[in-house]
Design a protein around this motif. Structure first.
Motif, PDB file in Angstrom:
ATOM      1  N   PHE A 164      -6.156 -73.201   8.016  1.00 42.83           N
ATOM      2  CA  PHE A 164      -7.402 -73.540   7.288  1.00 42.83           C
ATOM      3  C   PHE A 164      -8.059 -74.424   8.278  1.00 42.83           C
ATOM      4  O   PHE A 164      -7.743 -75.241   8.964  1.00 42.83           O
ATOM      5  N   PRO A 177      -2.476 -73.268   4.834  1.00 45.93           N
ATOM      6  CA  PRO A 177      -2.954 -74.685   5.047  1.00 45.93           C
ATOM      7  C   PRO A 177      -2.986 -74.955   6.660  1.00 45.93           C
ATOM      8  O   PRO A 177      -3.575 -75.794   7.312  1.00 45.93           O
ATOM      9  N   ARG A 213      -9.986 -81.616   2.564  1.00 42.66           N
ATOM     10  CA  ARG A 213      -9.774 -81.119   3.717  1.00 42.66           C
ATOM     11  C   ARG A 213      -8.830 -79.677   3.631  1.00 42.66           C
ATOM     12  O   ARG A 213      -8.254 -79.505   4.646  1.00 42.66           O
ATOM     13  N   THR A 214      -9.017 -78.864   2.502  1.00 43.58           N
ATOM     14  CA  THR A 214      -7.956 -77.963   2.268  1.00 43.58           C
ATOM     15  C   THR A 214      -9.042 -76.959   1.832  1.00 43.58           C
ATOM     16  O   THR A 214     -10.216 -77.088   1.418  1.00 43.58           O
ATOM     17  N   GLN A 215      -8.765 -75.563   1.567  1.00 41.01           N
ATOM     18  CA  GLN A 215      -9.205 -74.570   0.945  1.00 41.01           C
ATOM     19  C   GLN A 215      -9.692 -74.698  -0.285  1.00 41.01           C
ATOM     20  O   GLN A 215      -8.968 -75.201  -1.095  1.00 41.01           O
TER      21      GLN A 215
END
Length: 252
Positions: A120, A117, A168-170
């Motif tokens: 990323f 996180p 907003r994360t992988q």
């Protein structure tokens, strides 16, 4: 195929004098929409003994093998992997999130998943997935008939873009998790389910007409994510000390 894959990794360790730290399935089998005749795409991270890293000239840091039974095995050296991780490499992030893990050294994999996180980069990742979707759309989905495989090679990166837009994360590696997200509506899920049902019965080379409404939806997705991509950029402080420490720990 798992015993054969594990045997291939062990053979590489003996042949090259390396240790495999992590190995996972990538591509359509990891995503969850493989055809009956899909290849096995095994991706791994390995390390050399400590002295290998002390040479003045850096040696080749990639291992690639095509083996019988459609087994594609490819790996990156630890130093290369950590450098790419620090730069936001989406491919490596996807390996770490694969639902099919063959080998895993806990210190390596757990530490990187915890750090992901922080590293990323939403705008960069969206650009990567959008580029894949745009290329697939332009090169494979414009004719009178299309391969269903290529439809999913468009759908997955587009839904990954949507995941990035909202979370907003992988994005998850598994396609089913992308489809199950709250921001995918019922009509879209139903359409994907029907396409997936047909694909699982088809071979890699089978072709069929593309629904004009689906094609219009695809173009709208490309246009949307092209517009919003730059707005996802964020500044970040880069401190690679934890990656340096992991390198020392694994190679010391």
């Amino acid at each position: 195929m798992t015993p054969e894959i594990l045997a291939a990794l062990t053979a590489l360790e003996h042949e090259r004098g390396i240790q495999v730290l992590f190995a996972a399935e990538s591509g359509s089998r990891a995503w969850g929409f493989a055809s009956p005749d899909s290849d096995y795409d095994v991706r791994f991270v390995y390390r050399h003994p400590r002295d290998w890293y002390l040479g003045v000239i850096e040696a080749r840091d990639v291992i690639e093998r095509m083996l019988p039974n459609d087994l594609d095995v490819s790996g990156w050296d630890l130093r290369k992997s950590l450098r790419l991780f620090a730069r936001g490499n989406v491919a490596l992030y996807e390996w770490l999130g694969s639902p099919i893990i063959y080998r895993e050294e806990p210190v390596f994999a757990q530490r990187l998943r915890e750090l992901l996180p922080r590293y990323f980069q939403p705008a960069s990742a969206l650009h990567h997935y959008l580029g894949t979707a745009r290329t697939t759309f332009a090169e494979h989905l414009g004719g009178d008939t299309v391969r269903l495989k290529k439809v999913f090679y468009f759908l997955r990166p587009v839904l990954a873009c949507r995941w990035i837009e909202h979370a907003r994360t992988q994005p998850p590696t598994a396609f089913a998790e992308l489809v199950a997200a709250d921001w995918v509506d019922t009509a879209e899920r139903d359409s994907v389910a029907e396409l997936l049902r047909r694909k699982q019965l088809a071979s890699e080379s089978d072709r069929e007409p593309l629904d004009p409404a689906l094609k219009q939806w695809m173009q709208a997705q490309v246009d949307h994510f092209t517009r919003i991509g730059p707005s996802l950029a964020r500044s970040r402080e880069v401190d690679n000390s934890e990656l340096d420490a992991l390198m020392v720990e694994l190679c010391g």
